[in-house]
Motif scaffolding. Sequence first.
Motif, PDB file in Angstrom:
ATOM      1  N   UNK A  36       0.838  -1.192   0.000  1.00  0.00           N
ATOM      2  CA  UNK A  36       0.000   0.000   0.000  1.00  0.00           C
ATOM      3  C   UNK A  36       0.877   1.248   0.000  1.00  0.00           C
ATOM      4  N   UNK A  37       1.345   1.652   1.187  1.00  0.00           N
ATOM      5  CA  UNK A  37       2.038   2.944   1.285  1.00  0.00           C
ATOM      6  C   UNK A  37       3.441   2.917   0.694  1.00  0.00           C
ATOM      7  N   UNK A  38       4.112   1.782   0.785  1.00  0.00           N
ATOM      8  CA  UNK A  38       5.507   1.623   0.378  1.00  0.00           C
ATOM      9  C   UNK A  38       6.425   2.634   1.086  1.00  0.00           C
ATOM     10  N   UNK A  39       6.065   2.963   2.311  1.00  0.00           N
ATOM     11  CA  UNK A  39       6.861   3.884   3.122  1.00  0.00           C
ATOM     12  C   UNK A  39       7.116   3.337   4.526  1.00  0.00           C
ATOM     13  N   UNK A  40       6.858   2.047   4.733  1.00  0.00           N
ATOM     14  CA  UNK A  40       7.108   1.449   6.046  1.00  0.00           C
ATOM     15  C   UNK A  40       6.082   1.806   7.093  1.00  0.00           C
ATOM     16  N   UNK A  41       4.891   2.219   6.661  1.00  0.00           N
ATOM     17  CA  UNK A  41       3.871   2.663   7.604  1.00  0.00           C
ATOM     18  C   UNK A  41       2.712   1.678   7.726  1.00  0.00           C
ATOM     19  N   UNK A  42       2.249   1.137   6.597  1.00  0.00           N
ATOM     20  CA  UNK A  42       1.002   0.354   6.613  1.00  0.00           C
ATOM     21  C   UNK A  42       1.188  -1.080   7.098  1.00  0.00           C
ATOM     22  N   UNK A  43       2.358  -1.669   6.889  1.00  0.00           N
ATOM     23  CA  UNK A  43       2.605  -3.028   7.355  1.00  0.00           C
ATOM     24  C   UNK A  43       2.041  -4.120   6.478  1.00  0.00           C
ATOM     25  N   UNK A  76      12.879  -9.785   5.511  1.00  0.00           N
ATOM     26  CA  UNK A  76      14.210  -9.868   4.939  1.00  0.00           C
ATOM     27  C   UNK A  76      15.350  -9.687   5.926  1.00  0.00           C
ATOM     28  N   UNK A  77      16.584  -9.543   5.405  1.00  0.00           N
ATOM     29  CA  UNK A  77      17.783  -9.594   6.253  1.00  0.00           C
ATOM     30  C   UNK A  77      18.064  -8.356   7.088  1.00  0.00           C
ATOM     31  N   UNK A  78      17.542  -7.188   6.716  1.00  0.00           N
ATOM     32  CA  UNK A  78      17.849  -5.969   7.464  1.00  0.00           C
ATOM     33  C   UNK A  78      16.914  -5.805   8.655  1.00  0.00           C
ATOM     34  N   UNK A  79      17.357  -5.059   9.652  1.00  0.00           N
ATOM     35  CA  UNK A  79      16.561  -4.821  10.862  1.00  0.00           C
ATOM     36  C   UNK A  79      15.810  -3.496  10.789  1.00  0.00           C
ATOM     37  N   UNK A  80      14.694  -3.444  11.514  1.00  0.00           N
ATOM     38  CA  UNK A  80      13.903  -2.221  11.701  1.00  0.00           C
ATOM     39  C   UNK A  80      13.382  -1.642  10.384  1.00  0.00           C
ATOM     40  N   UNK A  81      13.077  -2.520   9.427  1.00  0.00           N
ATOM     41  CA  UNK A  81      12.478  -2.082   8.170  1.00  0.00           C
ATOM     42  C   UNK A  81      11.394  -3.070   7.743  1.00  0.00           C
ATOM     43  N   UNK A  82      10.508  -2.594   6.884  1.00  0.00           N
ATOM     44  CA  UNK A  82       9.535  -3.467   6.233  1.00  0.00           C
ATOM     45  C   UNK A  82      10.075  -3.855   4.863  1.00  0.00           C
ATOM     46  N   UNK A  83       9.366  -4.737   4.156  1.00  0.00           N
ATOM     47  CA  UNK A  83       9.852  -5.206   2.860  1.00  0.00           C
ATOM     48  C   UNK A  83       9.992  -4.057   1.861  1.00  0.00           C
ATOM     49  N   UNK A  84       9.058  -3.097   1.916  1.00  0.00           N
ATOM     50  CA  UNK A  84       9.119  -1.983   0.964  1.00  0.00           C
ATOM     51  C   UNK A  84      10.335  -1.097   1.202  1.00  0.00           C
ATOM     52  N   UNK A  85      10.931  -1.177   2.383  1.00  0.00           N
ATOM     53  CA  UNK A  85      12.130  -0.391   2.698  1.00  0.00           C
ATOM     54  C   UNK A  85      13.416  -1.177   2.475  1.00  0.00           C
ATOM     55  N   UNK A  86      13.277  -2.449   2.104  1.00  0.00           N
ATOM     56  CA  UNK A  86      14.429  -3.304   1.825  1.00  0.00           C
ATOM     57  C   UNK A  86      14.888  -3.055   0.389  1.00  0.00           C
ATOM     58  N   UNK A  87      16.177  -2.826   0.199  1.00  0.00           N
ATOM     59  CA  UNK A  87      16.707  -2.546  -1.132  1.00  0.00           C
ATOM     60  C   UNK A  87      17.577  -3.696  -1.626  1.00  0.00           C
ATOM     61  N   UNK A  88      17.686  -3.782  -2.936  1.00  0.00           N
ATOM     62  CA  UNK A  88      18.383  -4.918  -3.539  1.00  0.00           C
ATOM     63  C   UNK A  88      19.884  -4.885  -3.304  1.00  0.00           C
ATOM     64  N   UNK A  89      20.405  -3.760  -2.815  1.00  0.00           N
ATOM     65  CA  UNK A  89      21.826  -3.715  -2.452  1.00  0.00           C
ATOM     66  C   UNK A  89      22.130  -4.603  -1.250  1.00  0.00           C
ATOM     67  N   UNK A  90      21.078  -5.099  -0.590  1.00  0.00           N
ATOM     68  CA  UNK A  90      21.282  -6.033   0.518  1.00  0.00           C
ATOM     69  C   UNK A  90      21.581  -7.439   0.020  1.00  0.00           C
ATOM     70  N   UNK A  91      21.503  -7.632  -1.303  1.00  0.00           N
ATOM     71  CA  UNK A  91      21.764  -8.937  -1.902  1.00  0.00           C
ATOM     72  C   UNK A  91      22.922  -8.826  -2.888  1.00  0.00           C
ATOM     73  N   UNK A 102       9.744  -4.580  12.704  1.00  0.00           N
ATOM     74  CA  UNK A 102      10.280  -3.428  11.965  1.00  0.00           C
ATOM     75  C   UNK A 102      10.211  -2.119  12.740  1.00  0.00           C
ATOM     76  N   UNK A 103       9.420  -2.076  13.806  1.00  0.00           N
ATOM     77  CA  UNK A 103       9.311  -0.860  14.612  1.00  0.00           C
ATOM     78  C   UNK A 103      10.001  -1.005  15.966  1.00  0.00           C
ATOM     79  N   UNK A 104      10.673  -2.122  16.193  1.00  0.00           N
ATOM     80  CA  UNK A 104      11.432  -2.302  17.425  1.00  0.00           C
ATOM     81  C   UNK A 104      10.586  -2.320  18.682  1.00  0.00           C
ATOM     82  N   UNK A 105       9.369  -2.871  18.593  1.00  0.00           N
ATOM     83  CA  UNK A 105       8.498  -2.946  19.766  1.00  0.00           C
ATOM     84  C   UNK A 105       9.171  -3.806  20.842  1.00  0.00           C
ATOM     85  N   UNK A 106       9.197  -3.303  22.058  1.00  0.00           N
ATOM     86  CA  UNK A 106       9.956  -3.943  23.132  1.00  0.00           C
ATOM     87  C   UNK A 106       9.192  -5.088  23.797  1.00  0.00           C
ATOM     88  N   UNK A 107       9.966  -6.092  24.255  1.00  0.00           N
ATOM     89  CA  UNK A 107       9.395  -7.201  25.032  1.00  0.00           C
ATOM     90  C   UNK A 107       8.808  -6.725  26.358  1.00  0.00           C
TER      91      UNK A 107
END
Length: 248
Positions: free
Chosen positions: A57-64, A76-91, A226-231
């Motif tokens: 939807x938003x492709x801004x890491x907001x809608x989930x 994916x492999x990066x922390x504190x991001x959603x899939x839309x915030x994951x870039x192909x440079x991580x591969x 992706x939002x670092x919600x605490x235990x």
Amino acid sequence: MKLNLKIWRQKDAKSKGQMVEYPLKGIEEDMSFLEMLDVLNEQLINKGEEPIEFDHDCREGICGTCSMQINGQPHGPDRLITVCQLHMRSFNDGDTIVIEPFRAKAFPVIKDLIVDRSAFDRIQQAGGFVSVNTSGNTLDANAIPIGKDIADTAFNSATCIGCGACVAACKNASAMLFTSAKVSQFALLPQGQVEATERVQNMVRQMDLEGFGNCTNTGACEVECPKGISLENIARMNREYYGASLKG
């Protein structure tokens, strides 16, 4: 960049799914992961094949909504991001990337990479709200003084976007982190105290009815969120629940 994609394809909820391989080339490292899937879908459509269905939807890491499992990790492999915030440079060029929907009994697959996460909606509907008197003499909620530490903690809990990564990361498919975040954002504020007892009992009851597993405090949910919600929210919900149970 050349890639070998292994993607879960499933026609509908009743059909048997399978992994299908798709070779892909011409991918730029600055593309987002969803843009890469867009390129693949454009190629499939041009061939007369059915495109891969995935939520976004938003492709801004907001809608989930872009939730999916990438090489065994939610979002994916990066922390504190959603899939839309994951870039192909991580591969890397030539990588094989395995893409699946989230796996949980309470998240049945609808089609391909899309799962039904309406169980989260029903948990919120059970108590994740504050009832407000809108008639007569009302008090503006913004006029109630709240300490900054409490306000910040409540806000941090409220940043949960309900993506379901916590469930996908948990070996028991537990929804404790999500539910506790939604309980905490009200439990910490004076506006939420009136319904506190009913809220936590109703939300936990609905969580169990939806078929989510139990929490064993392995911490995978917090790591993959992706939002670092605490235990700490889970501990707070447990205290709220036990207190509500003693009140009857």
